[in-house]
Design a protein around this motif. Structure first.
Motif, short mmCIF file in Angstrom:
data_model
loop_
_atom_site.label_atom_id
_atom_site.label_comp_id
_atom_site.label_asym_id
_atom_site.label_seq_id
_atom_site.Cartn_x
_atom_site.Cartn_y
_atom_site.Cartn_z
N ASN A 236 61.83 43.88 26.20
CA ASN A 236 62.70 44.54 25.22
C ASN A 236 62.21 45.95 24.88
N ARG A 237 61.90 46.70 25.93
CA ARG A 237 61.48 48.10 25.84
C ARG A 237 60.13 48.32 25.16
N LYS A 238 59.35 47.26 24.99
CA LYS A 238 58.01 47.38 24.41
C LYS A 238 56.99 46.95 25.45
N GLN A 239 56.02 47.81 25.70
CA GLN A 239 54.99 47.48 26.68
C GLN A 239 54.06 46.43 26.07
N ILE A 240 53.79 45.39 26.84
CA ILE A 240 52.94 44.29 26.41
C ILE A 240 51.57 44.44 27.06
N ILE B 162 56.37 35.15 25.56
CA ILE B 162 57.15 36.05 26.42
C ILE B 162 58.20 35.23 27.18
N LEU B 163 57.80 34.11 27.73
CA LEU B 163 58.72 33.25 28.47
C LEU B 163 59.86 32.77 27.57
N GLU B 164 59.55 32.41 26.35
CA GLU B 164 60.59 31.97 25.40
C GLU B 164 61.55 33.12 25.10
N ALA B 165 61.01 34.32 24.89
CA ALA B 165 61.86 35.48 24.61
C ALA B 165 62.82 35.73 25.78
N ILE B 166 62.31 35.64 27.00
CA ILE B 166 63.15 35.85 28.19
C ILE B 166 64.19 34.73 28.30
N SER B 167 63.79 33.50 27.98
CA SER B 167 64.75 32.39 27.98
C SER B 167 65.88 32.63 26.99
N ASN B 168 65.58 33.36 25.92
CA ASN B 168 66.57 33.67 24.89
C ASN B 168 67.29 34.99 25.15
N GLY B 169 67.10 35.55 26.35
CA GLY B 169 67.87 36.73 26.73
C GLY B 169 67.15 38.07 26.64
N ALA B 170 65.87 38.08 26.36
CA ALA B 170 65.14 39.34 26.29
C ALA B 170 65.10 39.98 27.67
N SER B 171 65.19 41.29 27.71
CA SER B 171 65.07 42.00 28.99
C SER B 171 63.59 42.26 29.26
N TYR B 172 63.24 42.34 30.53
CA TYR B 172 61.85 42.63 30.88
C TYR B 172 61.78 43.35 32.21
N LYS B 173 60.66 44.00 32.42
CA LYS B 173 60.40 44.68 33.70
C LYS B 173 58.91 44.61 33.96
N ILE B 174 58.57 44.15 35.15
CA ILE B 174 57.18 44.13 35.60
C ILE B 174 57.06 45.18 36.68
N ASN B 175 56.02 46.01 36.57
CA ASN B 175 55.75 47.01 37.59
C ASN B 175 54.36 46.70 38.15
N LEU B 176 54.34 46.19 39.39
CA LEU B 176 53.07 45.77 39.98
C LEU B 176 52.16 46.96 40.27
N GLU B 177 52.74 48.07 40.74
CA GLU B 177 51.91 49.24 41.06
C GLU B 177 51.25 49.83 39.82
#
Length: 143
Positions: A29-33, A7-22
């Motif tokens: 990249n629009r896929k839930q992990i 995941i960190l490598e993908a983000i380093s290469n420009g992948a978008s991400y969103k973390i929702n703590l609640e």
């Protein structure tokens, strides 16, 4: 399932991400992990590690893909020191490392809200007053 490093490598290469703590979710990249079964991180003091990751994030170099309402406050580019501007980490990476650590600590049970030591609604670091953690991020049963 992807590993933290993937995941960190993908983000380093420009992948978008969103973390929702609640909601306890991570989307890359629009896929839930699925991270519920991810690596366990046992840390003596979760808050100390959060403070360390926050300092790294706060002094990171801004990127074009920052969220409009991030969980944590970081310095604007013109507020960074010359060293931060030259050698600071990428903000997307630093934000991911901080938010992912918080999320994983919540999921694996190593970060729970303690009203006696953390307060009723939020916790503020005594080392850096810009670091604030809301109870609603950690304890969704008391929202």
């Amino acid at each position: 399932m992807k590993t933290y490093e993937e995941i960190l490598e993908a983000i380093s290469n420009g992948a978008s991400y969103k973390i929702n703590l609640e909601e306890r979710t991570l989307v890359v990249n629009r896929k839930q992990i699925d991270i519920a079964s991810g690596e366990m991180m046992i840390i003596e003091s979760v808050l100390e590690k959060i403070e360390e990751l926050y300092s790294y994030y706060k002094h990171s170099i801004p990127s074009a893909t920052e969220p409009s309402r991030p969980y944590f406050k970081a310095l604007k580019y013109n507020e960074l020191s010359q060293d931060d501007q030259t050698y600071g980490p990428n903000r997307d990476i630093a934000r991911f490392e901080l938010e992912y650590f918080v999320l994983q600590s919540i999921i694996n049970g190593s970060f729970v809200w303690n009203e006696e030591t953390m307060g009723k609604w939020f916790w503020r670091s005594s080392n850096d007053y810009d670091l604030v953690i809301l109870r609603s991020w950690i304890d969704t049963s008391n929202v």
